[in-house]
Design an enzyme around this catalytic site. Structure first.
Site, mmCIF file in Angstrom:
data_model
loop_
_atom_site.group_PDB
_atom_site.id
_atom_site.type_symbol
_atom_site.label_atom_id
_atom_site.label_comp_id
_atom_site.label_asym_id
_atom_site.label_seq_id
_atom_site.Cartn_x
_atom_site.Cartn_y
_atom_site.Cartn_z
ATOM 1 N N SER A 196 0.971 -1.070 0.001
ATOM 2 C CA SER A 196 -0.154 0.121 0.038
ATOM 3 C C SER A 196 0.767 1.118 0.039
ATOM 4 C CB SER A 196 -0.720 -0.093 1.308
ATOM 5 O OG SER A 196 -1.365 1.256 1.401
ATOM 6 N N TYR A 204 -3.264 -1.120 9.996
ATOM 7 C CA TYR A 204 -3.186 -1.307 8.605
ATOM 8 C C TYR A 204 -1.629 -0.976 8.288
ATOM 9 C CZ TYR A 204 -4.218 -1.273 3.635
ATOM 10 O OH TYR A 204 -4.267 -1.346 2.180
#
Length: 278
Positions: free
Chosen positions: A143, A156
């Protein structure tokens, strides 16, 4: 790898979003497919659609946190396709919350999917690929959070930074041993997928409903020109495989990352303002 026709790809988290788009792109390139997702109904629908493209599809609702199930699926894939040429460790989830607001079991669930799911994919498939001796490529989905921290996304960010470290080590180890296996880290920016639903739901709290989440998601994507489609991400993934690129950026981040790099070199405190995709 330039010619994909007749080769085989394994994709986790394949039933929706980026994973689904990569599966469709792989089928369009003539690749046979091994697909994993926990959403059994959507996985079956996708598999039947891909078979219509004339490729062989093996699919199974496997939990990537289950190392034994991953080993079993890997064995089935090699028995079916003889070799695996592309492995995409894509399965993941997103949750919001501060560093001290999440319980230990919440952390464990996030890490078991987003980190250990990638580890299990590597452990199940890479030794078999090495034993086969064929040229191959591995893509791990990270990401922008693999590079830049974000407040209220501690779990995350932690997971995706770990995926980056794991992927870099995998790349270096395979290169050191002169194995014909390329490695890439996919670092998506804003992509129109269902994973954003968790983020929106977290902000809505008790007011969250499927209809409200869908409404806010559609409005956000309409106002933000940075959102791209999963199909566009899949194109970038295959471009990177062809060019053997390690980094796969879906959005231009050079200015922001240059500033971050300089802060590290200069020993300056991190200042994570809004990420600018330009």
């Amino acid at each position: 790898m330039n010619n994909f026709k007749g080769k085989a790809a394994v994709i986790t988290g394949a039933a929706s979003g980026i994973g689904r788009a990569i599966a469709i792109k792989a089928a369009d390139e003539g690749m046979n497919l091994g697909l994993i997702d926990m959403n059994a109904s959507e996985l079956e629908i996708l598999s039947e659609q891909l078979k219509q493209k004339g490729v062989d599809v093996l699919y199974r609702p496997v939990d990537v946190t289950d190392s034994i199930a991953m080993e079993d699926f890997a064995q089935s894939c090699f028995e079916r396709f003889n070799e695996i040429d592309l492995l995409v460790n894509n399965a993941g989830i997103l949750r919001v919350g501060g560093c001290w607001d999440q319980r230990a079991d919440d952390w464990q669930k996030m890490m078991s999917i987003n980190i250990m799911g990638v580890v299990n994919g590597i452990n199940a498939f890479v030794p078999r690929i090495i034993d086969n001796g064929n040229a191959a490529h591995i893509v791990n989905t990270g990401s922008v959070g693999s590079l830049v921290a974000a407040p209220n996304m501690a779990q995350y960010t932690t997971c995706k930074m770990a995926v980056r470290g794991l992927t870099e080590c995998l790349y270096l180890e395979l290169k050191m041993q002169q194995k014909p296996i390329g490695v890439s880290l996919l670092c998506p920016g804003p992509v129109s997928t269902n994973i954003a639903n968790s983020l929106i739901g977290g902000f809505l709290g008790d007011d969250a409903s499927p209809e409200k989440i869908a409404e806010i998601k559609a409005a956000t994507e309409a106002m933000d020109p940075n959102f791209i489609s999963p199909d566009a991400v899949a194109e970038k993934v295959f471009d990177a495989i062809r060019s053997e690129s390690f980094w796969i950026f879906t959005h231009p981040l050079k200015k922001h990352l240059h500033g971050l790099t300089q802060a590290v070199v200069n020993g300056e405190n991190p200042e994570y303002s809004e990420v600018k995709f330009d």
